[in-house]
Design a protein around this motif. Structure first.
Motif, PDB file in Angstrom:
ATOM      1  N   PHE A 236       0.826  -1.196   0.000  1.00 15.29           N
ATOM      2  CA  PHE A 236       0.000   0.000   0.000  1.00 15.29           C
ATOM      3  C   PHE A 236       0.866   1.254   0.000  1.00 15.29           C
ATOM      4  O   PHE A 236       0.546   2.240  -0.661  1.00 15.29           O
ATOM      5  CB  PHE A 236      -0.967  -0.025   1.172  1.00 15.29           C
ATOM      6  N   ALA A 237       1.976   1.222   0.695  1.00 17.91           N
ATOM      7  CA  ALA A 237       2.917   2.345   0.662  1.00 17.91           C
ATOM      8  C   ALA A 237       3.421   2.553  -0.765  1.00 17.91           C
ATOM      9  O   ALA A 237       3.485   3.689  -1.256  1.00 17.91           O
ATOM     10  CB  ALA A 237       4.082   2.093   1.609  1.00 17.91           C
ATOM     11  N   TYR A 238       3.741   1.476  -1.423  1.00 15.94           N
ATOM     12  CA  TYR A 238       4.247   1.559  -2.800  1.00 15.94           C
ATOM     13  C   TYR A 238       3.215   2.222  -3.716  1.00 15.94           C
ATOM     14  O   TYR A 238       3.570   3.041  -4.567  1.00 15.94           O
ATOM     15  CB  TYR A 238       4.604   0.151  -3.282  1.00 15.94           C
ATOM     16  N   THR A 239       1.944   1.915  -3.533  1.00 13.78           N
ATOM     17  CA  THR A 239       0.927   2.562  -4.365  1.00 13.78           C
ATOM     18  C   THR A 239       0.851   4.052  -4.050  1.00 13.78           C
ATOM     19  O   THR A 239       0.655   4.867  -4.940  1.00 13.78           O
ATOM     20  CB  THR A 239      -0.465   1.926  -4.189  1.00 13.78           C
ATOM     21  N   GLY A 240       1.006   4.415  -2.785  1.00  9.69           N
ATOM     22  CA  GLY A 240       1.012   5.831  -2.406  1.00  9.69           C
ATOM     23  C   GLY A 240       2.211   6.565  -2.962  1.00  9.69           C
ATOM     24  O   GLY A 240       2.165   7.778  -3.185  1.00  9.69           O
ATOM     25  N   GLU A 241       3.278   5.821  -3.214  1.00  7.54           N
ATOM     26  CA  GLU A 241       4.484   6.393  -3.818  1.00  7.54           C
ATOM     27  C   GLU A 241       4.370   6.492  -5.336  1.00  7.54           C
ATOM     28  O   GLU A 241       5.277   6.971  -6.007  1.00  7.54           O
ATOM     29  CB  GLU A 241       5.699   5.542  -3.433  1.00  7.54           C
ATOM     30  N   GLY A 242       3.240   6.004  -5.870  1.00  7.75           N
ATOM     31  CA  GLY A 242       2.999   6.104  -7.308  1.00  7.75           C
ATOM     32  C   GLY A 242       3.152   4.811  -8.074  1.00  7.75           C
ATOM     33  O   GLY A 242       2.969   4.770  -9.288  1.00  7.75           O
ATOM     34  N   GLY A 243       3.493   3.722  -7.387  1.00  9.84           N
ATOM     35  CA  GLY A 243       3.681   2.443  -8.059  1.00  9.84           C
ATOM     36  C   GLY A 243       2.383   1.709  -8.293  1.00  9.84           C
ATOM     37  O   GLY A 243       1.325   2.082  -7.776  1.00  9.84           O
ATOM     38  N   LEU A 244       2.470   0.651  -9.068  1.00  8.60           N
ATOM     39  CA  LEU A 244       1.331  -0.227  -9.328  1.00  8.60           C
ATOM     40  C   LEU A 244       1.394  -1.378  -8.333  1.00  8.60           C
ATOM     41  O   LEU A 244       2.417  -2.056  -8.218  1.00  8.60           O
ATOM     42  CB  LEU A 244       1.366  -0.770 -10.755  1.00  8.60           C
ATOM     43  N   SER A 245       0.324  -1.610  -7.617  1.00  9.59           N
ATOM     44  CA  SER A 245       0.340  -2.574  -6.517  1.00  9.59           C
ATOM     45  C   SER A 245       0.763  -3.971  -6.949  1.00  9.59           C
ATOM     46  O   SER A 245       1.423  -4.674  -6.197  1.00  9.59           O
ATOM     47  CB  SER A 245      -1.017  -2.631  -5.842  1.00  9.59           C
ATOM     48  N   LEU A 246       0.392  -4.374  -8.136  1.00 10.60           N
ATOM     49  CA  LEU A 246       0.721  -5.727  -8.566  1.00 10.60           C
ATOM     50  C   LEU A 246       2.170  -5.873  -8.996  1.00 10.60           C
ATOM     51  O   LEU A 246       2.625  -6.975  -9.309  1.00 10.60           O
ATOM     52  CB  LEU A 246      -0.239  -6.173  -9.672  1.00 10.60           C
ATOM     53  N   ASP A 247       2.923  -4.779  -8.969  1.00  8.89           N
ATOM     54  CA  ASP A 247       4.349  -4.849  -9.281  1.00  8.89           C
ATOM     55  C   ASP A 247       5.173  -5.377  -8.115  1.00  8.89           C
ATOM     56  O   ASP A 247       6.343  -5.676  -8.276  1.00  8.89           O
ATOM     57  CB  ASP A 247       4.903  -3.466  -9.661  1.00  8.89           C
ATOM     58  N   VAL A 248       4.592  -5.445  -6.919  1.00 10.57           N
ATOM     59  CA  VAL A 248       5.361  -5.891  -5.760  1.00 10.57           C
ATOM     60  C   VAL A 248       4.617  -7.017  -5.063  1.00 10.57           C
ATOM     61  O   VAL A 248       3.395  -7.044  -5.033  1.00 10.57           O
ATOM     62  CB  VAL A 248       5.665  -4.751  -4.762  1.00 10.57           C
ATOM     63  N   ALA A 249       5.391  -7.932  -4.514  1.00  7.19           N
ATOM     64  CA  ALA A 249       4.803  -9.028  -3.753  1.00  7.19           C
ATOM     65  C   ALA A 249       4.416  -8.509  -2.376  1.00  7.19           C
ATOM     66  O   ALA A 249       5.122  -7.698  -1.789  1.00  7.19           O
ATOM     67  CB  ALA A 249       5.801 -10.171  -3.622  1.00  7.19           C
ATOM     68  N   ALA A 250       3.302  -8.991  -1.853  1.00  5.34           N
ATOM     69  CA  ALA A 250       2.863  -8.585  -0.510  1.00  5.34           C
ATOM     70  C   ALA A 250       3.434  -9.553   0.509  1.00  5.34           C
ATOM     71  O   ALA A 250       2.720 -10.238   1.215  1.00  5.34           O
ATOM     72  CB  ALA A 250       1.355  -8.538  -0.432  1.00  5.34           C
ATOM     73  N   ALA A 251       4.741  -9.640   0.536  1.00  2.00           N
ATOM     74  CA  ALA A 251       5.418 -10.478   1.512  1.00  2.00           C
ATOM     75  C   ALA A 251       6.745  -9.817   1.845  1.00  2.00           C
ATOM     76  O   ALA A 251       7.344  -9.145   1.004  1.00  2.00           O
ATOM     77  CB  ALA A 251       5.634 -11.878   0.958  1.00  2.00           C
ATOM     78  N   THR A 252       7.183  -9.992   3.047  1.00  2.00           N
ATOM     79  CA  THR A 252       8.402  -9.324   3.494  1.00  2.00           C
ATOM     80  C   THR A 252       9.616 -10.219   3.365  1.00  2.00           C
ATOM     81  O   THR A 252      10.670  -9.775   2.974  1.00  2.00           O
ATOM     82  CB  THR A 252       8.263  -8.861   4.947  1.00  2.00           C
ATOM     83  N   GLY A 253       9.476 -11.472   3.722  1.00  2.77           N
ATOM     84  CA  GLY A 253      10.581 -12.417   3.640  1.00  2.77           C
ATOM     85  C   GLY A 253      11.721 -12.089   4.590  1.00  2.77           C
ATOM     86  O   GLY A 253      12.177 -10.963   4.654  1.00  2.77           O
ATOM     87  N   GLY A 254      12.136 -13.074   5.356  1.00  2.00           N
ATOM     88  CA  GLY A 254      13.329 -12.925   6.165  1.00  2.00           C
ATOM     89  C   GLY A 254      13.189 -12.177   7.480  1.00  2.00           C
ATOM     90  O   GLY A 254      14.198 -11.816   8.071  1.00  2.00           O
ATOM     91  N   VAL A 255      11.983 -11.919   7.957  1.00  2.00           N
ATOM     92  CA  VAL A 255      11.829 -11.246   9.251  1.00  2.00           C
ATOM     93  C   VAL A 255      12.093 -12.283  10.341  1.00  2.00           C
ATOM     94  O   VAL A 255      11.472 -13.349  10.351  1.00  2.00           O
ATOM     95  CB  VAL A 255      10.413 -10.639   9.414  1.00  2.00           C
ATOM     96  N   PRO A 256      13.005 -12.001  11.271  1.00  2.00           N
ATOM     97  CA  PRO A 256      13.226 -12.955  12.367  1.00  2.00           C
ATOM     98  C   PRO A 256      11.981 -13.049  13.244  1.00  2.00           C
ATOM     99  O   PRO A 256      11.172 -12.121  13.297  1.00  2.00           O
ATOM    100  CB  PRO A 256      14.407 -12.355  13.133  1.00  2.00           C
ATOM    101  N   ASP A 257      11.848 -14.166  13.928  1.00  2.00           N
ATOM    102  CA  ASP A 257      10.645 -14.408  14.730  1.00  2.00           C
ATOM    103  C   ASP A 257      10.359 -13.309  15.741  1.00  2.00           C
ATOM    104  O   ASP A 257       9.203 -13.030  16.042  1.00  2.00           O
ATOM    105  CB  ASP A 257      10.735 -15.753  15.443  1.00  2.00           C
ATOM    106  N   ASP A 258      11.378 -12.654  16.253  1.00  2.00           N
ATOM    107  CA  ASP A 258      11.155 -11.575  17.224  1.00  2.00           C
ATOM    108  C   ASP A 258      11.167 -10.195  16.570  1.00  2.00           C
ATOM    109  O   ASP A 258      11.130  -9.181  17.257  1.00  2.00           O
ATOM    110  CB  ASP A 258      12.189 -11.635  18.347  1.00  2.00           C
ATOM    111  N   GLY A 259      11.160 -10.159  15.247  1.00  2.00           N
ATOM    112  CA  GLY A 259      11.291  -8.895  14.528  1.00  2.00           C
ATOM    113  C   GLY A 259      10.013  -8.316  13.954  1.00  2.00           C
ATOM    114  O   GLY A 259      10.045  -7.295  13.253  1.00  2.00           O
ATOM    115  N   TRP A 260       8.866  -8.929  14.236  1.00  2.00           N
ATOM    116  CA  TRP A 260       7.619  -8.458  13.619  1.00  2.00           C
ATOM    117  C   TRP A 260       7.197  -7.065  14.060  1.00  2.00           C
ATOM    118  O   TRP A 260       6.765  -6.263  13.218  1.00  2.00           O
ATOM    119  CB  TRP A 260       6.506  -9.486  13.810  1.00  2.00           C
TER     120      TRP A 260
END
Length: 192
Positions: free
Chosen positions: A55-79
Motif C-alpha cells: 500500500f505504501a508503494y501505491t502511495g508512492e505512485g507504483g502499481l500494486s501488482l508490481d510488488v509481492a505482498a510479503a516481506t521475507g526474512g523477518v526474524p521471529d522476534d522482529g515483527w
C-alpha cells in the motif's frame, strides 16, 4: 464507501490496533493456525506487513501488482519492528491530501486514493481479527473499527460471486446478535 471523508485517521487507528496485536505475537505463537487456512500466524504476519508495504508503494505512485505482498526474512522476534518500518513508509506515502483523489492501482482495480485507503482499512481490520483469533485476544479488538470495516465490506464486497476478483470464500452465517468483527469475518468468508 463515503468518499467525502478522509479515511486516513481510520487507517491509522487500524494500524494502531494491528501494532498492539503484533506486539503480543511472540516467537512461541508463530506456528499457531489462523482463520486463514493457508496461513499460520507467521505467514499471516508476513502477508499483513507485506501488504502495508504494498500500500505504501501505491502511495508512492507504483502499481500494486508490481510488488509481492510479503516481506521475507523477518526474524521471529522482529515483527513489531517490521510493522514499524512499514507503517512509517505508508504514513509518508499517503501524507499528501491530494493523493486521496488521485487514481490508484490496487489489487482489486484502479480506484481513487480515498477508496484505496478504505480498502486497506478493511484489509487491516479483517486480518487484525485473524491475528486476534490466533492469539485468543478478540476481546481486545476495537468495536468501532469492526463497525467501520463491516460498513466498508458491505458496501464494496458483493456476497456473490466470490473468487477471481473477489478473492474471498462464500459468505458464512453469523450467529444472531454477533458483534461487528464476527459479522465482518462471516462476510469475508471466514468460519465463525
Amino acid at each position: 464507501m463515503d468518499t467525502t471523508q478522509d479515511p486516513r485517521p481510520l487507517y491509522r487507528s487500524a494500524l494502531d490496533q494491528l501494532e498492539k496485536l503484533i506486539a503480543e505475537a511472540g516467537p512461541e505463537t508463530l506456528d499457531r493456525p489462523t482463520p486463514c487456512a493457508e496461513y499460520d500466524l507467521r505467514a499471516l504476519l508476513d502477508h499483513v506487513v507485506g501488504g502495508v508495504h504494498r500500500f505504501a508503494y501505491t502511495g508512492e505512485g507504483g502499481l500494486s501488482l508490481d510488488v509481492a505482498a510479503a516481506t521475507g526474512g523477518v526474524p521471529d522476534d522482529g515483527w513489531p519492528a517490521a510493522l514499524g518500518r512499514a507503517r512509517a513508509r505508508v504514513t509518508a506515502a499517503w501524507a499528501q491530501d491530494a493523493k486521496l483523489d488521485r487514481p490508484t492501482s490496487v489489487p482489486w482495480g484502479e480506484v481513487s486514493g480515498r477508496d484505496a485507503v478504505g480498502g486497506y482499512v478493511l484489509e487491516t481490520v479483517v486480518h487484525a481479527w485473524d491475528i486476534a483469533r490466533a492469539l485468543d485476544a478478540t476481546d481486545r479488538l476495537d468495536e468501532r473499527l469492526g463497525e467501520a470495516a463491516l460498513a466498508i465490506a458491505l458496501a464494496v464486497m458483493p456476497a456473490e460471486p466470490r473468487g477471481g476478483r473477489v478473492p474471498f470464500a462464500p459468505v458464512q452465517p453469523a450467529p444472531a446478535g454477533a458483534d461487528a468483527y464476527t459479522r465482518l469475518a462471516a462476510h469475508t468468508g471466514r468460519a465463525v
